[in-house]
Design an enzyme around this catalytic site. Sequence first.
Site, short mmCIF file in Angstrom:
data_model
loop_
_atom_site.label_atom_id
_atom_site.label_comp_id
_atom_site.label_asym_id
_atom_site.label_seq_id
_atom_site.Cartn_x
_atom_site.Cartn_y
_atom_site.Cartn_z
N GLU A 233 38.26 45.11 39.77
CA GLU A 233 38.93 44.21 38.85
C GLU A 233 38.96 42.91 39.68
O GLU A 233 39.36 42.88 41.01
CB GLU A 233 40.32 44.73 38.90
CG GLU A 233 41.48 43.78 38.03
CD GLU A 233 42.58 44.34 37.62
OE1 GLU A 233 42.84 45.59 37.94
OE2 GLU A 233 43.53 43.58 37.34
N ASP A 235 40.96 39.63 39.19
CA ASP A 235 41.90 38.69 38.21
C ASP A 235 41.64 37.24 38.33
O ASP A 235 42.08 36.68 39.55
CB ASP A 235 43.37 39.22 38.77
CG ASP A 235 43.53 40.70 38.50
OD1 ASP A 235 43.14 41.20 37.32
OD2 ASP A 235 44.36 41.16 39.34
N GLU A 238 46.41 35.37 36.44
CA GLU A 238 47.77 36.25 36.11
C GLU A 238 48.73 34.98 36.10
O GLU A 238 49.18 34.69 37.29
CB GLU A 238 48.10 37.32 37.04
CG GLU A 238 46.99 38.35 36.85
CD GLU A 238 47.34 39.68 37.66
OE1 GLU A 238 47.78 40.56 36.76
OE2 GLU A 238 47.29 39.76 38.76
N HIS A 249 40.27 42.92 43.32
CA HIS A 249 40.83 44.18 43.79
C HIS A 249 39.38 44.93 43.82
O HIS A 249 38.73 45.04 42.73
CB HIS A 249 41.49 44.89 42.64
CG HIS A 249 42.94 44.24 42.67
ND1 HIS A 249 44.10 44.55 43.08
CD2 HIS A 249 43.16 43.02 41.62
CE1 HIS A 249 45.04 43.95 42.57
NE2 HIS A 249 44.44 43.16 41.75
#
Length: 459
Positions: A233, A235, A238, A249
């Site tokens: 992942e 991101d 956020e 991640h």
Amino acid sequence: MLSSVILGLLLPLLSSAQLVGTNTPEQHPSISFATCSTGGSCTVQQSSVVLDSNWRWAHQGTSGSTNCYTGNAWDSNICSSPSACASNCAIEGADYSGTYGISTSGGDLTLKFVTQHQYGKNVGSRVYLMQPGSNEKYQIFKLKNKEFTFDADVSKMGCGLNGALYFVEMPEDGGKGAFSGNKAGAKYGTGYCDAQCPHDLKWINGEANVLDWQPSATDPNSGTGRYGACCAEMDIWEANSIATAFTPHTCSKEGLYRCEGTECGDGAERYQSVCDKDGCDFNSYRMGNTSFYGPNGVVNTNARMTVVTQFITTDGTDTGALKEIRRLYVQNGQVIQNSKVNIPGMTAYDSITDEFCVDQKNVFQDNNAYIQKGGNKVMGDAMERGMVLVMSIWADHAAHMLWLDSSYPLDRPESQPGVKRGTCPTSSGDPKDVESQQANAQAVFGGIKFGPIGSTFRA
Ligand SMILES: *[C@@H]1O[C@H](CO)[C@@H](O)[C@H](O)[C@H]1NC(C)=O
């Protein structure tokens, strides 16, 4: 005796699975995005978004109306096993704006947090970008040596909310090709996974996640099953109006990996997960600049902004190892460089490199699963295989989003470096309060552009 013979004959005919319902036609809301080339010329593409399968009505048979799943529990007769449930149940087309509060206009997507509809109340949503001209495939992004740009309007999202834009290594077809139990595929938003190895997915790998299903104690619409869906992942965003973070991640598995037991990394086994759940985050407030991002900040969250993220490789090619993840903002015609780290004991980094991650985890006394699982290089490997764009709005039943916008973890003093991440009180972010106090909250994403470094924005 006779009936079991008949059943034996019928079952093979019925065992096409995770069916598609015929009550509501599935029409993906259209959205445009741009692909840019060196020099800055961009081509607009017409595409669409699709709602994740978890939000959809699941009922018995393709044209039936008996619920397979009600509130946060499965019907134990229709769903007596993972495969029986998939064979018996169909997921439906979505009324995007009426039921889910999802609308598009040109290149903009608006996700409302709470939507009252004729059957009840919808909370949050998650959508994926489709390949232009396709109803069956997600758009696959290969981010290395590229730049991804979008506009965000976070002005209607306060403490406890997360309007998220990110990439995960989902299967391009939603898993329809690999799992005969999945007849729905990307057209119905199947195949989600992320680095938290979520257990709240109703359907994984063409089966229902009915084994050991536990209805949530706090969420009337959600529960958790035996299996989790893990994958890498990235991101990009956020955020709410108070705080923002970008966070890679990594995982030790490629693609969607269905986990069970310790490898899911639940609770005390967090760091035994196949994925790095903490990630290596850059949150300007947490990294020592408390006036950079927020209402009337250097990046002013009362107004729309453009967010640029660059994925730099060691050798400046698309196949080189990912070295650095850089961030820029553009607002009111001004390019705003990312804030610099201002933490005693740390260099003034302004991007995510392995060195930044090592230093940050040391100084903040956090676990460095990100580097243990390969750091930026391994994040880049997932990017080279290709990732799907996700946009969502959600509130956090597990940790009230304190890890994004408040002080976290709660057992460390606020004065300890890395604990304070934003100005929200530690009492904020309980989803029941967020739902009642911010019922009109919404996330707006738009102006998506993708291309070589430097091609997608100008001052
Ligand atoms: C925060 O960022 C702004 C813009 O880069 C800068 O002018 C200011 O000095 C920074 N503050 C701190 C405490 O680093």
